[in-house]
Design a protein around this motif. Structure first.
Motif, short mmCIF file in Angstrom:
data_model
loop_
_atom_site.label_atom_id
_atom_site.label_comp_id
_atom_site.label_asym_id
_atom_site.label_seq_id
_atom_site.Cartn_x
_atom_site.Cartn_y
_atom_site.Cartn_z
N SER A 232 -64.64 -30.92 23.91
CA SER A 232 -65.96 -31.42 24.33
C SER A 232 -66.32 -30.99 25.73
N THR A 233 -65.34 -30.52 26.53
CA THR A 233 -65.62 -30.06 27.90
C THR A 233 -65.76 -28.54 27.98
N TYR A 234 -65.74 -27.89 26.84
CA TYR A 234 -65.84 -26.42 26.82
C TYR A 234 -67.22 -25.95 27.26
N VAL A 235 -67.26 -24.96 28.15
CA VAL A 235 -68.52 -24.37 28.64
C VAL A 235 -68.76 -23.08 27.87
N LYS A 236 -69.93 -22.92 27.31
CA LYS A 236 -70.24 -21.75 26.50
C LYS A 236 -70.34 -20.48 27.35
N LYS A 237 -70.10 -19.36 26.69
CA LYS A 237 -70.16 -18.07 27.36
C LYS A 237 -71.55 -17.81 27.93
N GLY A 238 -71.57 -17.27 29.14
CA GLY A 238 -72.84 -16.97 29.80
C GLY A 238 -73.31 -18.06 30.74
N LYS A 239 -72.68 -19.23 30.68
CA LYS A 239 -73.06 -20.33 31.55
C LYS A 239 -72.06 -20.47 32.69
N PRO A 240 -72.48 -21.00 33.83
CA PRO A 240 -71.56 -21.18 34.97
C PRO A 240 -70.38 -22.05 34.58
N GLY A 241 -69.18 -21.61 34.98
CA GLY A 241 -67.98 -22.37 34.65
C GLY A 241 -67.30 -21.94 33.37
N TYR A 242 -67.82 -20.90 32.72
CA TYR A 242 -67.21 -20.42 31.48
C TYR A 242 -65.81 -19.88 31.76
N ASP A 243 -64.86 -20.26 30.93
CA ASP A 243 -63.46 -19.86 31.11
C ASP A 243 -62.89 -19.44 29.77
N LYS A 244 -62.48 -18.17 29.68
CA LYS A 244 -61.88 -17.68 28.45
C LYS A 244 -60.57 -18.40 28.13
N LEU A 245 -59.92 -18.93 29.14
CA LEU A 245 -58.63 -19.60 28.94
C LEU A 245 -58.77 -21.12 28.97
N HIS A 246 -59.96 -21.60 28.61
CA HIS A 246 -60.21 -23.05 28.65
C HIS A 246 -59.19 -23.83 27.83
N LYS A 247 -58.83 -23.34 26.67
CA LYS A 247 -57.96 -24.09 25.76
C LYS A 247 -56.55 -24.26 26.30
N ILE A 248 -56.09 -23.36 27.17
CA ILE A 248 -54.73 -23.50 27.71
C ILE A 248 -54.73 -23.62 29.23
N ARG A 249 -55.89 -23.77 29.85
CA ARG A 249 -55.95 -23.84 31.31
C ARG A 249 -55.10 -24.97 31.88
N PRO A 250 -55.08 -26.17 31.31
CA PRO A 250 -54.23 -27.23 31.88
C PRO A 250 -52.75 -26.85 31.90
N VAL A 251 -52.29 -26.12 30.88
CA VAL A 251 -50.88 -25.72 30.84
C VAL A 251 -50.59 -24.69 31.92
N ILE A 252 -51.48 -23.71 32.07
CA ILE A 252 -51.30 -22.69 33.11
C ILE A 252 -51.26 -23.35 34.48
N ARG A 253 -52.20 -24.25 34.73
CA ARG A 253 -52.28 -24.90 36.04
C ARG A 253 -51.06 -25.77 36.31
N ALA A 254 -50.61 -26.51 35.30
CA ALA A 254 -49.47 -27.41 35.49
C ALA A 254 -48.18 -26.64 35.77
N ILE A 255 -47.95 -25.56 35.02
CA ILE A 255 -46.71 -24.80 35.20
C ILE A 255 -46.72 -24.06 36.54
N SER A 256 -47.84 -23.41 36.89
CA SER A 256 -47.90 -22.67 38.14
C SER A 256 -47.75 -23.60 39.34
N ASN A 257 -48.30 -24.81 39.26
CA ASN A 257 -48.13 -25.78 40.36
C ASN A 257 -46.69 -26.27 40.46
N LYS A 258 -46.02 -26.40 39.34
CA LYS A 258 -44.65 -26.91 39.34
C LYS A 258 -43.65 -25.88 39.83
N LEU A 259 -43.93 -24.59 39.60
CA LEU A 259 -42.99 -23.54 39.99
C LEU A 259 -42.71 -23.56 41.49
N CYS A 260 -43.74 -23.85 42.29
CA CYS A 260 -43.56 -23.88 43.75
C CYS A 260 -42.73 -25.07 44.19
#
Length: 441
Positions: A232-260
């Motif tokens: 429900s928070t997905y931003v459609k293509k062409g609109k500000p905030g569009y992210d191709k990695l929306h579906k896995i962005r929380p996982v990417i962010r959580a792991i990269s933050n934890k590595l440090c």
């Protein structure tokens, strides 16, 4: 100009302050340092010649076309008046041999790598996994999976679109998700041509370690609903905030933050790109013919140069949006983004010529970081010294300095161009070359 002598005309058009300190133009004594006896000649349409030969200026004016002269026609030459004038950009004039900035740099960076998570040799692989894939992240995935299973979704069947929710769904728990992830890892090691083979009753095909954990139907139901972010928070293509990695962005962010947080890196880090092999269908898939892995996902990585441990990463999603207003090019943006958590730590960041520019070196210095990298000699604002054919012998080098950045050209089998805001270009060391048989000499 009636009533004015030619000398007065020249004085008006080319007036210079008598005292050098009153001038608005800063000059550098090293701009023309090839020879102290080289004459400086200012020319104006072959009508006005001012020369500093023998350290005194001689003025010659041809008044036959004095009315056609323009103060914008002056050029600089280091040869005879008949030779076309050489031009020097304002950026070129800022490069010199003043190394005062580098004289106070520490000769050695003392920071060493440290295992913050306190792993021991007796620890199993699961502890390493859980140090970055935390309980909080697993719980987030469970919640999003359960949420998605209850959301209506569009289903295309027999050419008709209908909406439905997942039938017969039972909420997944963290222990069950761990078991599911373990099954995926084991399936990657023990591969079969068909999924059903893992649950086969044939003792030759069946894998008890998988079939005893959960049924095939439950496994397929989890695969059907597994989710990491809210649709429900997905931003459609062409609109500000569009992210191709929306579906896995929380996982990417959580792991990269934890590595440090589980690893303290050494004083030398490296930024580079790596490939995750993938030959399926995806708009994110890249083809890089010069890499060992030619097709797959491209990942930007910040790693410890001494151990190879990845401290931060991001996945490349393709060309940036045309509405992107960032002042930095892609390579510069990648370096600044990956090293943001290291700002002020005085660490040295190494990268290759894809990322290296004069601007990134200046930016890293302003962020309390050092940088070094090979560079294309035709990059913007670099000294002409890197481009010209200097005919150096093997092992010889030359350099130029601009503010906090040193540009060095080192001759090996061919010239190697380097930018650094840490290394003193006059410090020389000896290295051993790697031979074809692997030995060094």
């Amino acid at each position: 100009m009636p009533g004015l002598t030619p000398e007065e005309v020249f004085r008006i058009l080319y007036a210079l302050p008598e005292d050098g300190e009153d001038s608005d133009i800063s000059t550098d004594s090293n701009d023309y340092s090839e020879s102290q006896n080289t004459s400086l000649i200012l020319r104006n349409s072959d009508n006005v010649i001012v020369s500093n030969e023998d350290n005194c200026f001689n003025l010659t004016i041809d008044t036959s076309e004095i009315g056609n002269m323009s103060p914008c026609q002056a050029s600089v030459s280091d040869s005879t008046p008949e030779t076309p004038a050489a031009t020097f950009s304002s950026s070129e004039k800022m490069w010199n041999e003043n190394i005062s900035y580098f004289e106070n740099r520490p000769l050695k960076l003392e920071e060493s790598a440290e295992n913050i998570a306190n792993f021991s040799k007796s620890d199993k692989e699961i502890k390493y996994f859980e140090s970055t894939f935390t309980e909080e992240l697993l719980l987030h995935i469970c919640n999003q999976t359960n949420l998605y299973a209850r959301q209506e979704r569009c289903i295309v069947k027999s050419g008709k679109k209908t909406t439905k929710v997942s039938s017969n769904w039972q909420d997944i728990t963290v222990p069950e998700l761990k078991a599911f992830l373990g099954m995926l890892i084991l399936m990657g090691v023990h591969q079969f041509p068909q999924l059903g083979n893992y649950w086969s009753s044939d003792p030759i095909l069946g894998v008890t370690a998988i079939s005893s954990v959960m049924t095939k139907l439950r496994y397929k139901k989890i695969v059907e609903n597994l989710h990491c972010n809210d649709n429900s928070t997905y931003v459609k293509k062409g609109k500000p905030g569009y992210d191709k990695l929306h579906k896995i962005r929380p996982v990417i962010r959580a792991i990269s933050n934890k590595l440090c947080k589980v690893y303290k890196p050494s004083s030398v880090l490296a930024v580079d790109e790596c490939m995750v092999a993938f030959k399926g269908r995806s708009t994110l898939k890249q083809y890089m013919p010069m890499k060992p892995v030619k097709r797959g996902y491209k990942v930007w990585c910040l790693a410890d140069a001494s151990t190879g441990f990845i401290i931060n990463f991001d996945i490349y999603t393709g060309k940036r949006d045309t509405n992107d207003t960032s002042e930095f090019i892609l390579g510069e943006e990648v370096v600044l983004t990956l090293t943001k958590a290291m700002d002020g730590s005085k660490r040295l960041i190494a990268f290759d010529n894809y990322f290296t520019t004069l601007r990134i070196m200046e930016e890293l210095q302003s962020h309390g970081l050092y940088g070094i990298g090979t560079v294309h000699p035709n990059r913007k604002d670099l000294p002409y010294m890197l481009k010209k054919n200097s005919k150096l012998s093997r092992g010889e080098f030359e350099f130029a300095v601009r503010s906090c950045v040193a540009a060095v050209k080192w001759q090996v089998s061919k010239p190697v161009c380097i930018l650094s805001n840490y290394h003193n270009p006059k410090h020389v060391t000896t290295i051993l070359r790697r031979n074809k048989d692997g030995s060094r000499s």
